[in-house]
Scaffold this active site. Sequence first.
Site, PDB file in Angstrom:
ATOM      1  N   CYS A 146       0.844  -1.192   0.000  1.00 27.24           N
ATOM      2  CA  CYS A 146       0.000   0.000   0.000  1.00 27.24           C
ATOM      3  C   CYS A 146       0.883   1.247   0.000  1.00 27.24           C
ATOM      4  O   CYS A 146       2.065   1.201   0.295  1.00 27.24           O
ATOM      5  CB  CYS A 146      -0.865   0.019   1.263  1.00 27.24           C
ATOM      6  N   ARG A 193       4.419   0.546  -6.375  1.00 25.34           N
ATOM      7  CA  ARG A 193       4.363  -0.382  -5.221  1.00 25.34           C
ATOM      8  C   ARG A 193       3.293  -1.450  -5.416  1.00 25.34           C
ATOM      9  O   ARG A 193       3.215  -2.407  -4.646  1.00 25.34           O
ATOM     10  CB  ARG A 193       4.060   0.410  -3.941  1.00 25.34           C
ATOM     11  N   TRP A 233      -2.991  -2.263  -1.468  1.00 29.22           N
ATOM     12  CA  TRP A 233      -2.653  -3.590  -2.013  1.00 29.22           C
ATOM     13  C   TRP A 233      -3.356  -4.563  -1.065  1.00 29.22           C
ATOM     14  O   TRP A 233      -2.982  -4.657   0.109  1.00 29.22           O
ATOM     15  CB  TRP A 233      -1.138  -3.775  -1.991  1.00 29.22           C
ATOM     16  N   ASN A 241      -1.492   1.505   6.402  1.00 28.32           N
ATOM     17  CA  ASN A 241      -0.641   0.510   5.723  1.00 28.32           C
ATOM     18  C   ASN A 241      -0.248  -0.527   6.745  1.00 28.32           C
ATOM     19  O   ASN A 241      -0.133  -0.220   7.922  1.00 28.32           O
ATOM     20  CB  ASN A 241       0.678   1.183   5.256  1.00 28.32           C
ATOM     21  N   GLY A 242       0.034  -1.766   6.281  1.00 27.65           N
ATOM     22  CA  GLY A 242       0.542  -2.768   7.206  1.00 27.65           C
ATOM     23  C   GLY A 242      -0.497  -3.847   7.453  1.00 27.65           C
ATOM     24  O   GLY A 242      -1.570  -3.830   6.877  1.00 27.65           O
ATOM     25  N   GLU A 281      15.177 -24.506  -9.727  1.00 31.98           N
ATOM     26  CA  GLU A 281      14.858 -23.078  -9.606  1.00 31.98           C
ATOM     27  C   GLU A 281      16.079 -22.221  -9.949  1.00 31.98           C
ATOM     28  O   GLU A 281      15.955 -21.222 -10.659  1.00 31.98           O
ATOM     29  CB  GLU A 281      14.348 -22.773  -8.202  1.00 31.98           C
ATOM     30  N   LYS A 341      16.203 -19.448 -12.950  1.00 38.10           N
ATOM     31  CA  LYS A 341      16.593 -18.042 -12.726  1.00 38.10           C
ATOM     32  C   LYS A 341      17.664 -17.642 -13.728  1.00 38.10           C
ATOM     33  O   LYS A 341      17.579 -16.595 -14.357  1.00 38.10           O
ATOM     34  CB  LYS A 341      17.109 -17.856 -11.296  1.00 38.10           C
ATOM     35  N   GLU A 345      16.339 -17.595 -17.513  1.00 37.52           N
ATOM     36  CA  GLU A 345      15.287 -16.644 -17.902  1.00 37.52           C
ATOM     37  C   GLU A 345      15.784 -15.190 -17.882  1.00 37.52           C
ATOM     38  O   GLU A 345      15.188 -14.334 -18.534  1.00 37.52           O
ATOM     39  CB  GLU A 345      14.045 -16.791 -17.038  1.00 37.52           C
ATOM     40  N   HIS A 350      23.394 -40.544 -15.668  1.00 30.85           N
ATOM     41  CA  HIS A 350      22.450 -41.095 -16.655  1.00 30.85           C
ATOM     42  C   HIS A 350      22.348 -40.194 -17.873  1.00 30.85           C
ATOM     43  O   HIS A 350      21.325 -40.171 -18.550  1.00 30.85           O
ATOM     44  CB  HIS A 350      21.083 -41.279 -15.991  1.00 30.85           C
ATOM     45  N   LYS A 391       5.247 -11.282 -16.856  1.00 32.74           N
ATOM     46  CA  LYS A 391       5.197 -11.555 -15.416  1.00 32.74           C
ATOM     47  C   LYS A 391       4.092 -12.561 -15.100  1.00 32.74           C
ATOM     48  O   LYS A 391       4.210 -13.385 -14.229  1.00 32.74           O
ATOM     49  CB  LYS A 391       4.933 -10.256 -14.629  1.00 32.74           C
TER      50      LYS A 391
HETATM   51  C1  AGP Z   1       9.547 -17.514 -12.674  1.00 30.55           C
HETATM   52  O1  AGP Z   1      10.659 -16.700 -12.422  1.00 30.55           O
HETATM   53  C2  AGP Z   1       8.796 -17.125 -13.920  1.00 30.55           C
HETATM   54  N1  AGP Z   1       8.483 -15.749 -13.911  1.00 30.55           N
HETATM   55  C3  AGP Z   1       7.641 -18.042 -14.236  1.00 30.55           C
HETATM   56  O2  AGP Z   1       8.142 -19.347 -14.325  1.00 30.55           O
HETATM   57  C4  AGP Z   1       6.482 -18.055 -13.219  1.00 30.55           C
HETATM   58  O3  AGP Z   1       6.880 -18.681 -12.027  1.00 30.55           O
HETATM   59  C5  AGP Z   1       5.332 -18.865 -13.832  1.00 30.55           C
HETATM   60  O4  AGP Z   1       4.893 -18.211 -14.994  1.00 30.55           O
HETATM   61  C6  AGP Z   1       4.162 -19.048 -12.879  1.00 30.55           C
HETATM   62  O5  AGP Z   1       3.605 -17.801 -12.549  1.00 30.55           O
HETATM   63  P1  AGP Z   1       2.539 -17.724 -11.357  1.00 30.55           P
HETATM   64  O6  AGP Z   1       3.241 -18.155 -10.122  1.00 30.55           O
HETATM   65  O7  AGP Z   1       2.105 -16.303 -11.333  1.00 30.55           O
HETATM   66  O8  AGP Z   1       1.411 -18.659 -11.691  1.00 30.55           O
END
Ligand code: AGP
Length: 600
Positions: A2, A27, A76, A102-103, A473, A477, A480, A496, A595
Amino acid sequence: MCGIVGYIGWREAAPLLLNGLKRLEYRGYDSAGIALLNGSLLVMKQKGSVSGLEVAAEGLSLDMQSATLGIGHTRWATHGEPSDNNAHPHKNALGDIAVIHNGIIENYSALKQELTAQGLIDKIWKSDQSLDLESATRSALRHVDGAYGICVISSREPDKIVVARKGSPLVIGIGTGEFFIASDAAPLIEHTNKVVYLSDGELAVITREGYTVKTIENIEQEKIITELDFSLEKIEKGGFEHFMLKEIFEQPAVMHDVMRGRVRLEEGRICLGGIEDYLDRLKHAKRIVICACGTSWHAALIGEYLIEEFARIPVEVDYASEFRYRNPIVGVDDVVIVISQSGETADTLAALRTAKEKGALVMGICNVVGSTIARETLCGMYTHAGPEVGVASTKAFTAQVIMLYMLALALSKGRTLSHDEIALNLKELSRIPEKATRILELESQIKDIAERFQGARNALYLGRGYNFPVALEGALKLKEISYIHAEGYPAAEMKHGPIALIDKDMPVIFIATRDSTYAKILSNIEEVRSRKGRVIAIANEGDQEVSRLAEHVIYIPQSSGPITPLLTVIPLQLLAYHIATFRGCNVDRPRNLAKSVTVE
Ligand code: AGP
């Protein structure tokens, strides 16, 4: 998160408040509102954007257009869906007090029971006419547990704004015959570079002539005036180069936020309000299926290990995109958990609907309150990670893992783990934010390693047990945001196939923390070294074995197996971030990525 703005001076407040709220849009929010005071008190608030509020403000009366005192808020949602009614400011029943906040107030439900009709401040002020706005606010805040940043105005005392903070930042901007309030300096920078930062437990009264700052216990405070010397853009990123780095560094605070109000350490208890009514059904599920995509799918894999270890309930993890099309065998005795930061991922939403059609109980773990997935699940929990702006998910991932950790312990209660065992695991969890902070202090070492590997064309991430999903993961990172091809594998899988890739140009990142498979990992490292592979290892502090074998070692604090992913992922986030920045990549908006993948 927020955002708060306030103004008291000689200029028209409305445009200043609305522009200030626009400066806080970065934000993240889902509703906005302002309160103006000019004789009477007007509140104008609605779900949606600040620009929508600007359109509504065109209809302000002349009186309110000339108001020179007001407060504004972008919300938010953390509790309660985004709506006109839930937007701030809130007014008391009489309509002569307006409050923005906020909070996360932990005891909000208790307060709400007592105060649905009246505001807390109003109730206290009515009960003792000798009080003024400042003392009524101070007294009200003594009833509040949790974090707050609050602004209060009232037509009963029309020439002041009372503000207070505990855990949610507030800064006062000092102008000429005018003063500003905001959650951070972004809305202030175009008006003044002289600011006063309120500290936790402080309350300020601001008039056109000046301000006083006292503690909640009413002790006068001398405050230093700071001269701002950074740009607006820097402020929005909290002084970090990118949102992604800011969000990596937010993780210790986010870890506290995820646990706040849910982990009762002294009682060794977990309170997961959003699923309380369904816990029994969850505990007696024949099977739990977790569906997600991307990073959320990696969190799901850790959830599988946690729930099976703690609660001994069979768990399967499915890519949402596969689950939705394979006519899965799921029914009324099953529970399907969907995990999504955005709450809008198309495949995850489709998996949710498929599971519902088949009669399963569908539960959600989302970050965005009121998102489609959150609304369509039968029950669920919000991660409270705050808005995640960087496309590469970081703080949302660790927040998801903490949620799954708490869920696994909650499912074990009364079945597989004793009260003491649960309490022990909660104690371990409560130490994580401090350990995460210590790892973040290794950033410069990790940056040096990143500089040496920025030219890599491929990379291999290897881990075992709880750290296998972390290897996945870490690889995601890197690929991507730096566009380097990277793969994650269970370390034992190397023989394998992937071992054929090892040569002097192949960086291999091992997660080699001391757990039940430590000795196996050491021999995997030997195998890579004997083929000239370049080894980067994540190991526990004091581990001399690994340093003998690896080219670079990043030491992290010791922790128990189930909780290790919350720590081992942080160096991998920083490694990917710095390699990508050395390569000049657009870290916050990597090519080809969105995103939230709201299309199939
Ligand atoms: C992760 O860094 C990516 N941005 C992507 O894999 C993301 O996790 C995936 O699209 C799932 O998104 P969500 O958690 O909003 O469903």
